[in-house]
Design a protein around this motif. Structure first.
Motif, short mmCIF file in Angstrom:
data_model
loop_
_atom_site.label_atom_id
_atom_site.label_comp_id
_atom_site.label_asym_id
_atom_site.label_seq_id
_atom_site.Cartn_x
_atom_site.Cartn_y
_atom_site.Cartn_z
N VAL A 1 0.84 -1.19 0.00
CA VAL A 1 0.00 0.00 0.00
C VAL A 1 0.88 1.24 0.00
CG1 VAL A 1 -1.77 1.30 1.24
CG2 VAL A 1 -1.84 -1.21 1.23
N HIS A 2 0.58 2.16 -0.89
CA HIS A 2 1.29 3.44 -0.94
C HIS A 2 0.41 4.49 -0.28
CE1 HIS A 2 4.43 1.83 -3.54
NE2 HIS A 2 3.47 1.23 -4.22
N GLY A 3 0.82 4.90 0.89
CA GLY A 3 0.04 5.88 1.63
C GLY A 3 0.74 6.20 2.93
N ARG B 1 -2.95 -0.74 20.26
CA ARG B 1 -2.52 0.19 19.22
C ARG B 1 -3.07 -0.31 17.89
NH1 ARG B 1 2.65 -0.89 18.56
NH2 ARG B 1 2.33 -1.68 16.45
N VAL B 2 -3.64 0.61 17.13
CA VAL B 2 -4.24 0.28 15.84
C VAL B 2 -3.40 0.93 14.75
CG1 VAL B 2 -6.30 0.46 14.40
CG2 VAL B 2 -6.53 0.14 16.88
N ASP B 3 -2.97 0.10 13.79
CA ASP B 3 -2.11 0.57 12.70
C ASP B 3 -2.89 0.55 11.39
OD1 ASP B 3 -0.10 0.54 14.62
OD2 ASP B 3 0.63 -1.45 14.02
N VAL B 4 -2.83 1.65 10.66
CA VAL B 4 -3.59 1.78 9.41
C VAL B 4 -2.70 2.41 8.34
CG1 VAL B 4 -5.75 2.09 10.69
CG2 VAL B 4 -4.49 4.10 9.89
N PHE B 5 -3.18 2.33 7.11
CA PHE B 5 -2.64 3.09 6.01
C PHE B 5 -3.71 4.06 5.54
CE2 PHE B 5 0.20 -0.55 5.81
CZ PHE B 5 1.42 0.04 5.52
N ALA B 6 -3.33 5.30 5.37
CA ALA B 6 -4.24 6.31 4.85
C ALA B 6 -3.81 6.66 3.43
CB ALA B 6 -4.24 7.56 5.73
#
Length: 329
Positions: free
Chosen positions: A194-196, A273-278
Motif C-alpha cells: 500500500v502506498h500511503g 494500538r491500531v495501525d492503518v494506512f491512509a
C-alpha cells in the motif's frame, strides 16, 4: 496499593522486546505498587525475581484475589489468549484484553474480519496455508509469481514487531519470503504494497472506564524503503515516528473513529494500538496490537504521553482500573 505481578519474556519471537518492556513497566510501577517480576525464559522456564521455579503453577497458585497480573508478553501464549484463559480459570485479575479479544487481535486475518463487520476496510489479502505450500512449494510459488501483482507484502498471520514480514519486488524473492513466513506461522498473508501514510492510533481506558483514542503517529522511512521492519524499530536502521503527527483535524477524527471501532470490534479492554494506512481514497486497517510495546519510550506510551498522560500515570491507571473494576470471576 496493589501487588502487581509483571510477566515478561515468553516463548516467542518477541522475547527480547517483551523483556525490555517488562523491565520498564516493573520499574515504573514500583513507585506506587508492590511489584513482583516474573520472567519466562525462551525455553519456558519461569523465574521469580531471578530464581527459577519448578513449574508455572508454583507462581500462579500464589496469586490471590487482591493481586493484579500485568502480562507484558508480546506474541505467543502470552498474547494469543492462552495466558488470559488460564488466568480467568483461576479467577486472577489482569491488565489488558480478555482471552477472546487476544485471540482475535493476534490474528491479522481474524481482526480484519472483525473490523470489517463494523464497516472498517482492511488491506486486501490472499490467504495461504502451510500444508498446501509444503505439498509442492515450487508449484505454488510459481503460480503465485505468475498471478500476483508485484510488489506485495508477505507476512505471518500472527506475531508482531515485523518479524517474518517481507516486501517482495520480484518473482525470485517470493520463495524465500514464503519460506521465512511459514517457519513462523501455518497461515501466511499476501497483501498488495500500500502506498500511503502509515499511521498508528493508541486506544486506552481512562480512570472512568471510558475508551479514548490518542493522537496519531506518522511513520517516516528512509528514501527507497517501503516497510517498517524489526531493524527500523529496534536496531536503529533509520526511520522515525512523528508524534504527534500534524494531520488535518477532520482526518485525525476519522482515524480515531476507525481505531475505536476496530478496538470495539475486537473486544479490547485496557490498551491497544491500531495501525492503518491512509491513502487518498481510504483508510485501510493494517493490524491491531492488544499488548503493544511498553518500554518507556515505545510507540504506544509516546502516543499516550503526547495526549497528556505520562508513562507512570498510564501504567498506574491500568492497574488501578483492574483492581477496582474487574472483580475476580
Amino acid at each position: 496499593m496493589s501487588r502487581v505481578i509483571v510477566l515478561s519474556g515468553g516463548v516467542s519471537t518477541e522475547h527480547a522486546v517483551s523483556l525490555a518492556s517488562g523491565a520498564d513497566v516493573a520499574a515504573a510501577l514500583e513507585e506506587r505498587h508492590s511489584v513482583v517480576s516474573v520472567v519466562i525464559d525462551i525455553d519456558g522456564t519461569w523465574r521469580v525475581e531471578g530464581h527459577a521455579v519448578d513449574s508455572p503453577d508454583e507462581v500462579l497458585d500464589e496469586i490471590d484475589s487482591m493481586d493484579v497480573v500485568f502480562p507484558v508478553l508480546h506474541g505467543g501464549w502470552g498474547e494469543d489468549g492462552g495466558l488470559q484463559a488460564e488466568l480467568d480459570a483461576r479467577s486472577i485479575r489482569y491488565v489488558g484484553s480478555p482471552a477472546a479479544a487476544c485471540r482475535t487481535g493476534m490474528s491479522k486475518l481474524a481482526s480484519a474480519r472483525a473490523a470489517a463487520s463494523r464497516g472498517i476496510s482492511p488491506i486486501p489479502v490472499r490467504v495461504l496455508h502451510r500444508d498446501r505450500f509444503l505439498a509442492d512449494p515450487d508449484l505454488l510459488t510459481g503460480a503465485l509469481a505468475r498471478s500476483a501483482d508485484l510488489p506485495l507484502v508477505v507476512k505471518p498471520d500472527t506475531g508482531g514487531s515485523s518479524v517474518g514480514v517481507s516486501v517482495v519486488r520480484s518473482a525470485p524473492q517470493l520463495r524465500a519470503a514464503l519460506d521465512e513466513a511459514f517457519l513462523l506461522d501455518p497461515v501466511v498473508l499476501l497483501q498488495p504494497l500500500v502506498h500511503g501514510q502509515e499511521i498508528s492510533i493508541g486506544v486506552w481506558t481512562d480512570d472512568a472506564g471510558s475508551m479514548h483514542a490518542t493522537g496519531a503517529s506518522l511513520l517516516h522511512l528512509p528514501d527507497g524503503e517501503a516497510a517498517f521492519t524489526y531493524a527500523h524499530k529496534y536496531e536503529d536502521a533509520g526511520g522515525w515516528l512523528e508524534i504527534p503527527a500534524r494531520l488535518p483535524a477532520q482526518q485525525l477524527a476519522e482515524l480515531q473513529k476507525v481505531a475505536l471501532e476496530t478496538a470495539a470490534a475486537v473486544g479490547v479492554e485496557g490498551l491497544a494500538r491500531v495501525d492503518v494506512f491512509a491513502t487518498e481514497d481510504a483508510i485501510l486497517l493494517n493490524e491491531i496490537n492488544t499488548m503493544p510495546g511498553l518500554r518507556r519510550h515505545s510507540h504506544f506510551p509516546r502516543l499516550v504521553a503526547a495526549s497528556g498522560t505520562s508513562y507512570d500515570d498510564l501504567l498506574d491507571s491500568l492497574v488501578r482500573q483492574v483492581a477496582r473494576t474487574r472483580a475476580a470471576a
